[in-house]
Design a protein around this motif. Sequence first.
Motif, short mmCIF file in Angstrom:
data_model
loop_
_atom_site.label_atom_id
_atom_site.label_comp_id
_atom_site.label_asym_id
_atom_site.label_seq_id
_atom_site.Cartn_x
_atom_site.Cartn_y
_atom_site.Cartn_z
N GLU A 2 26.59 3.61 -37.26
CA GLU A 2 26.82 4.14 -38.60
C GLU A 2 27.32 3.00 -39.47
O GLU A 2 28.38 2.43 -39.22
CB GLU A 2 27.86 5.26 -38.56
CG GLU A 2 28.20 5.82 -39.93
CD GLU A 2 29.45 6.70 -39.92
OE1 GLU A 2 29.53 7.59 -40.78
OE2 GLU A 2 30.32 6.49 -39.05
N VAL A 3 26.55 2.66 -40.50
CA VAL A 3 26.89 1.53 -41.37
C VAL A 3 27.38 2.07 -42.71
O VAL A 3 26.63 2.72 -43.43
CB VAL A 3 25.70 0.58 -41.58
CG1 VAL A 3 26.10 -0.58 -42.48
CG2 VAL A 3 25.17 0.07 -40.24
N ILE A 4 28.65 1.79 -43.02
CA ILE A 4 29.22 2.20 -44.30
C ILE A 4 29.23 0.97 -45.21
O ILE A 4 30.03 0.05 -45.01
CB ILE A 4 30.64 2.77 -44.12
CG1 ILE A 4 30.57 4.02 -43.22
CG2 ILE A 4 31.25 3.12 -45.48
CD1 ILE A 4 31.93 4.62 -42.91
N LYS A 5 28.35 0.96 -46.16
CA LYS A 5 28.19 -0.18 -47.07
C LYS A 5 29.14 -0.03 -48.26
O LYS A 5 29.02 0.93 -49.02
CB LYS A 5 26.73 -0.26 -47.54
CG LYS A 5 26.42 -1.46 -48.43
CD LYS A 5 24.94 -1.50 -48.77
CE LYS A 5 24.60 -2.67 -49.68
NZ LYS A 5 24.76 -3.98 -49.01
N GLY B 57 23.73 -10.90 -44.57
CA GLY B 57 24.70 -9.93 -44.08
C GLY B 57 24.13 -8.53 -43.97
O GLY B 57 24.24 -7.88 -42.92
N PRO B 58 23.52 -8.01 -45.06
CA PRO B 58 22.92 -6.69 -44.96
C PRO B 58 21.83 -6.58 -43.90
O PRO B 58 21.67 -5.52 -43.28
CB PRO B 58 22.35 -6.47 -46.37
CG PRO B 58 23.25 -7.27 -47.25
CD PRO B 58 23.58 -8.50 -46.45
N TYR B 59 21.09 -7.67 -43.65
CA TYR B 59 20.06 -7.61 -42.61
C TYR B 59 20.70 -7.54 -41.23
O TYR B 59 20.18 -6.88 -40.33
CB TYR B 59 19.14 -8.82 -42.71
CG TYR B 59 17.84 -8.65 -41.94
CD1 TYR B 59 16.91 -7.70 -42.32
CD2 TYR B 59 17.57 -9.44 -40.82
CE1 TYR B 59 15.74 -7.53 -41.61
CE2 TYR B 59 16.40 -9.28 -40.11
CZ TYR B 59 15.47 -8.33 -40.51
OH TYR B 59 14.31 -8.16 -39.80
N ASP C 243 30.86 -2.44 -43.75
CA ASP C 243 29.97 -3.53 -44.17
C ASP C 243 30.31 -3.95 -45.60
O ASP C 243 30.04 -3.23 -46.55
CB ASP C 243 28.52 -3.04 -44.08
CG ASP C 243 27.50 -4.06 -44.54
OD1 ASP C 243 27.89 -5.22 -44.79
OD2 ASP C 243 26.32 -3.69 -44.64
N LEU C 244 30.90 -5.14 -45.74
CA LEU C 244 31.24 -5.67 -47.06
C LEU C 244 30.24 -6.75 -47.50
O LEU C 244 30.55 -7.55 -48.37
CB LEU C 244 32.65 -6.26 -47.04
CG LEU C 244 33.80 -5.30 -47.43
CD1 LEU C 244 33.91 -4.16 -46.44
CD2 LEU C 244 35.11 -6.04 -47.52
N THR C 245 29.07 -6.78 -46.91
CA THR C 245 28.11 -7.84 -47.22
C THR C 245 27.18 -7.46 -48.36
O THR C 245 26.97 -6.29 -48.66
CB THR C 245 27.27 -8.20 -45.98
OG1 THR C 245 26.41 -7.10 -45.65
CG2 THR C 245 28.16 -8.53 -44.80
#
Length: 400
Positions: free
Chosen positions: A31-34, A18-20, A11-13
């Motif tokens: 699994e979200v890797i921010k 984007g994050p939502y 996740d590049l947001t």
Amino acid sequence: MRPFDGIRIVDLTQILAGPYCTYQLGLLGAEVIKIELPGQGDWVRVTGIDPELAKAGMGTHFLSQNAGKKSVTVNMKDERGCEIVKKLIETADVFVENFRPGAAKRLGLSYEDVCEIKPDIIYCSLSAYGQDGPISHRKGYDHVLQGTTGIMSLTGTPETGPIKAGLAFIDYATGLNGAFAVSSALFERAKTGKGQRIDVAMLDSTLLMMSNIVTEHVTTGYVPELMGNEPQSRSPTAGLFDAKDRPILIAANSDVQFRAFMGALGLEDLVEDPRFSNHLARLDNKPELRRIVNEALKAKTGEEWEELLESVDVPAGVIRNIEEVMAENGQARARGISQEMVLPEHNRQIGVPTVGFKVNGDVVAADSPPPELGSDTEAVLAEIGYTDAQISELRHAGVI
């Protein structure tokens, strides 16, 4: 077991839409890797009304769409940083970015670049106006899009002029649209083994919320004007009225609802009055009918009218503030729309949104609080093959 257990998202947001989007997918098991900039992170970490949390990089605007994610800090302006992201992509199912169109390509992370790394990747871009078209290059925020998409040409009155809505609903709608698109692409990949290129625009997401208006315009050329508190039905007995203590919204649109509404008001005689006996007659005599209705509504409080009108199947509700809506004994709490948890590093109890629908009667919620900036960097890098010495060197160089 959740539907996206085992799915990894890079996740590049930043900010909200984007994050939502990735937050919804995370709530459903992914699994979200921010990926965040070292020492700074997502800009909304320092925003919101709580100065203590904002100073700590856990602002309330960040909390609302980042629970359950992992935070990895990477400086992508350094080639070594881009290499880290590319190694993560090798392990990922989904890649999500919300740069201005063209920016990902300059970083070496275009769809074509990412497909070379992971051919079956689901690549999702969220932007203001989309990846193509004459103004695709423009940046945009929710309040700007409320104007450029036509929303504000409908809200407000001739006296006030256009009025912005008091919430960032375009951002949230775009995030939901993005999550729906990614979900669809993952379903398609399960059948075909092929990835997808997804292009989600705030413009498109907004116009979809105006589908009936867009359809009317394209079909007939009709251009609506400022509607104020009028419903789109334009019914004289629907809209905003004044009860004894507070405003109340009522939707008595059909003839059946009109008769029930008049009975509840004690105005049964108006049902047979030629001025109001059918919908067209009521439209012709709208000011007089609304005057009579408003006068009758002053006899009771808004909540009294809510209960009485509910008993005769006429939809009605008073205007409530967020404190009233989220009261402990209220409907929103009963639905479990907000999940309470503790930020362990700050000893603060917070509330974050749940997924927004129940599954087999159960609320679907995040399994951990929003992450501290970079809290998962070392663990994630070690998982993709970096040694302790390499990680230390990267940190010393400001790459992570």
